[in-house]
Design a protein around this motif. Sequence first.
Motif, PDB file in Angstrom:
ATOM      1  N   ASP A 237       0.828  -1.207   0.000  1.00 26.57           N
ATOM      2  CA  ASP A 237       0.000   0.000   0.000  1.00 26.57           C
ATOM      3  C   ASP A 237       0.864   1.260   0.000  1.00 26.57           C
ATOM      4  OD1 ASP A 237      -2.186  -1.645   0.057  1.00 26.57           O
ATOM      5  OD2 ASP A 237      -2.551  -1.432   2.212  1.00 26.57           O
ATOM      6  N   PHE A 238       1.967   1.222   0.752  1.00 25.65           N
ATOM      7  CA  PHE A 238       2.856   2.379   0.810  1.00 25.65           C
ATOM      8  C   PHE A 238       3.482   2.657  -0.550  1.00 25.65           C
ATOM      9  CE2 PHE A 238       7.099   4.186   1.404  1.00 25.65           C
ATOM     10  CZ  PHE A 238       6.813   5.311   2.158  1.00 25.65           C
ATOM     11  N   ILE A 239       3.932   1.611  -1.226  1.00 31.19           N
ATOM     12  CA  ILE A 239       4.536   1.796  -2.550  1.00 31.19           C
ATOM     13  C   ILE A 239       3.509   2.318  -3.543  1.00 31.19           C
ATOM     14  CG2 ILE A 239       5.562   0.554  -4.497  1.00 31.19           C
ATOM     15  CD1 ILE A 239       6.979  -1.235  -2.503  1.00 31.19           C
ATOM     16  N   GLU A 240       2.298   1.801  -3.450  1.00 31.07           N
ATOM     17  CA  GLU A 240       1.228   2.282  -4.333  1.00 31.07           C
ATOM     18  C   GLU A 240       0.962   3.770  -4.092  1.00 31.07           C
ATOM     19  OE1 GLU A 240      -1.497   1.921  -7.369  1.00 31.07           O
ATOM     20  OE2 GLU A 240      -0.141   0.356  -6.623  1.00 31.07           O
ATOM     21  N   GLN A 241       0.963   4.165  -2.819  1.00 23.63           N
ATOM     22  CA  GLN A 241       0.746   5.570  -2.477  1.00 23.63           C
ATOM     23  C   GLN A 241       1.874   6.450  -3.003  1.00 23.63           C
ATOM     24  OE1 GLN A 241       0.545   6.240   1.734  1.00 23.63           O
ATOM     25  NE2 GLN A 241       0.466   8.463   1.543  1.00 23.63           N
ATOM     26  N   VAL A 242       3.099   5.984  -2.854  1.00 27.28           N
ATOM     27  CA  VAL A 242       4.252   6.763  -3.324  1.00 27.28           C
ATOM     28  C   VAL A 242       4.199   6.949  -4.834  1.00 27.28           C
ATOM     29  CG1 VAL A 242       6.757   6.666  -3.649  1.00 27.28           C
ATOM     30  CG2 VAL A 242       5.779   6.181  -1.410  1.00 27.28           C
ATOM     31  N   ASN A 243       3.803   5.914  -5.546  1.00 22.26           N
ATOM     32  CA  ASN A 243       3.789   5.991  -7.003  1.00 22.26           C
ATOM     33  C   ASN A 243       2.609   6.782  -7.544  1.00 22.26           C
ATOM     34  OD1 ASN A 243       5.960   4.133  -8.477  1.00 22.26           O
ATOM     35  ND2 ASN A 243       5.427   3.134  -6.547  1.00 22.26           N
ATOM     36  N   THR A 244       1.556   6.905  -6.781  1.00 21.50           N
ATOM     37  CA  THR A 244       0.391   7.670  -7.246  1.00 21.50           C
ATOM     38  C   THR A 244       0.448   9.140  -6.825  1.00 21.50           C
ATOM     39  OG1 THR A 244      -0.835   6.932  -5.279  1.00 21.50           O
ATOM     40  CG2 THR A 244      -1.108   5.663  -7.315  1.00 21.50           C
ATOM     41  N   THR A 245       1.141   9.435  -5.738  1.00 20.29           N
ATOM     42  CA  THR A 245       1.211  10.827  -5.273  1.00 20.29           C
ATOM     43  C   THR A 245       2.490  11.533  -5.717  1.00 20.29           C
ATOM     44  OG1 THR A 245       2.178  10.092  -3.162  1.00 20.29           O
ATOM     45  CG2 THR A 245      -0.212  10.364  -3.254  1.00 20.29           C
ATOM     46  N   HIS A 246       3.424  10.798  -6.298  1.00 20.34           N
ATOM     47  CA  HIS A 246       4.658  11.381  -6.838  1.00 20.34           C
ATOM     48  C   HIS A 246       5.417  12.175  -5.769  1.00 20.34           C
ATOM     49  CE1 HIS A 246       3.307  10.121 -10.784  1.00 20.34           C
ATOM     50  NE2 HIS A 246       2.165  10.765 -10.593  1.00 20.34           N
ATOM     51  N   VAL A 247       5.908  11.459  -4.786  1.00 20.60           N
ATOM     52  CA  VAL A 247       6.698  12.072  -3.725  1.00 20.60           C
ATOM     53  C   VAL A 247       7.999  12.611  -4.315  1.00 20.60           C
ATOM     54  CG1 VAL A 247       7.905  11.637  -1.548  1.00 20.60           C
ATOM     55  CG2 VAL A 247       5.716  10.524  -2.011  1.00 20.60           C
TER      56      VAL A 247
ATOM     57  N   ASP B  35      10.391  -9.075  -5.803  1.00 21.72           N
ATOM     58  CA  ASP B  35       9.600  -8.191  -6.649  1.00 21.72           C
ATOM     59  C   ASP B  35       8.591  -7.435  -5.794  1.00 21.72           C
ATOM     60  OD1 ASP B  35       8.330  -6.929  -8.718  1.00 21.72           O
ATOM     61  OD2 ASP B  35       7.180  -8.694  -9.353  1.00 21.72           O
ATOM     62  N   LEU B  36       8.606  -6.113  -5.894  1.00 24.15           N
ATOM     63  CA  LEU B  36       7.663  -5.284  -5.137  1.00 24.15           C
ATOM     64  C   LEU B  36       6.567  -4.698  -6.022  1.00 24.15           C
ATOM     65  CD1 LEU B  36      10.124  -3.365  -2.756  1.00 24.15           C
ATOM     66  CD2 LEU B  36       8.810  -5.453  -2.308  1.00 24.15           C
ATOM     67  N   GLY B  37       6.498  -5.134  -7.249  1.00 27.41           N
ATOM     68  CA  GLY B  37       5.388  -4.722  -8.113  1.00 27.41           C
ATOM     69  C   GLY B  37       5.739  -3.674  -9.145  1.00 27.41           C
ATOM     70  N   TYR B  38       6.709  -2.794  -8.856  1.00 31.59           N
ATOM     71  CA  TYR B  38       7.121  -1.759  -9.802  1.00 31.59           C
ATOM     72  C   TYR B  38       8.592  -1.961 -10.145  1.00 31.59           C
ATOM     73  CZ  TYR B  38       2.810   0.837  -8.820  1.00 31.59           C
ATOM     74  OH  TYR B  38       1.488   1.213  -8.699  1.00 31.59           O
ATOM     75  N   THR B  39       8.958  -1.648 -11.363  1.00 32.00           N
ATOM     76  CA  THR B  39      10.353  -1.807 -11.788  1.00 32.00           C
ATOM     77  C   THR B  39      11.059  -0.469 -11.997  1.00 32.00           C
ATOM     78  OG1 THR B  39       9.647  -1.908 -14.121  1.00 32.00           O
ATOM     79  CG2 THR B  39       9.857  -4.004 -12.901  1.00 32.00           C
ATOM     80  N   ASP B  40      10.321   0.640 -11.951  1.00 37.56           N
ATOM     81  CA  ASP B  40      10.923   1.937 -12.275  1.00 37.56           C
ATOM     82  C   ASP B  40      10.756   2.976 -11.175  1.00 37.56           C
ATOM     83  OD1 ASP B  40       8.215   2.133 -12.492  1.00 37.56           O
ATOM     84  OD2 ASP B  40       8.205   3.222 -14.398  1.00 37.56           O
ATOM     85  N   ASP B  41      10.405   2.533  -9.951  1.00 38.10           N
ATOM     86  CA  ASP B  41      10.196   3.510  -8.883  1.00 38.10           C
ATOM     87  C   ASP B  41      11.398   3.639  -7.955  1.00 38.10           C
ATOM     88  OD1 ASP B  41      10.062   1.104  -7.608  1.00 38.10           O
ATOM     89  OD2 ASP B  41       8.132   1.449  -6.621  1.00 38.10           O
TER      90      ASP B  41
END
Length: 280
Positions: A110-120, A178-184
């Motif tokens: 959930d944290f990674i999803e939040q970081v990738n959607t809010t563009h920290v 694997d955490l779901g994203y490859t470019d974050d």
Amino acid sequence: MAIMLAFRSSAALTTAYGVSVTGALVVDTLLLLLVARQLWHWQTWKLVLAAVVFGGLELTFLAGNLSKIIHGGWVPLLIALSVVTVMTTWRRGRQLVQEQRQELEGSLDDFIEQVNTTHVPRVQGVAIFPHPNKDTTPLALRANVEHNHVMHDRVIIVSVLTASVPHVPHSKAFTRDDLGYTDDGIEHITVKFGFSDDQDLPHALHAACLNEILDLDPKDIEGASYFISRGGLRFRPDSKGMVAWRKKLFVSLAHNAADPAALFMLPPQQTVTMGSDVEI
């Protein structure tokens, strides 16, 4: 020294010695039977035979020494009770702290999803977060984002495991998850150490770069920042889980616990401790 001054002679100490030795023999046999059952997979009749032959003889010796308890045999029993109390308090306290920390940490997905959607916003550099698993978010990582509103370009979450062998070669020491994203820029690896290995985390990560487990230049690891997730413990008498005196004992033990930065041989000038207080 206190025992010597209390008993005053080796002859007087024999009562305590007899209970101690026979009690230790019984405990050793019980532990052997557990190992034989769990690891060696002995059949039931073998366990019963060993218990009768060895345990029966040792229980006979122990029973013969029980009459000496009031004459000094209570000393090893008191010491054993004290040690067991400390060990069980530490184990139970760690469980309570882990439960509290899991609530504060939240899901890593959930944290990674939040970081990738809010563009920290990102800052240059590599940040390394030692953390026991890949399911929850390191408190230091969450605190850095929530309070400083930034993240490093590369974030490496590292879980350390101790294997049941003396040494683990670098070729078998690393697992990348694997955490779901490859470019974050956020990744998780597991590092295995043998029980005789020094848990030198910077050296291990340097080796991971050389073995192409991490897509980084080894020089980036040399200049990386390390973030330790370690909040303070606060005593809360009305919370559940343990009685108040055991909570106080656990808090005092925790204050003397090993420093993770020293355990993992992290460079002091590149290490930051962050997190949230945990109530127990």
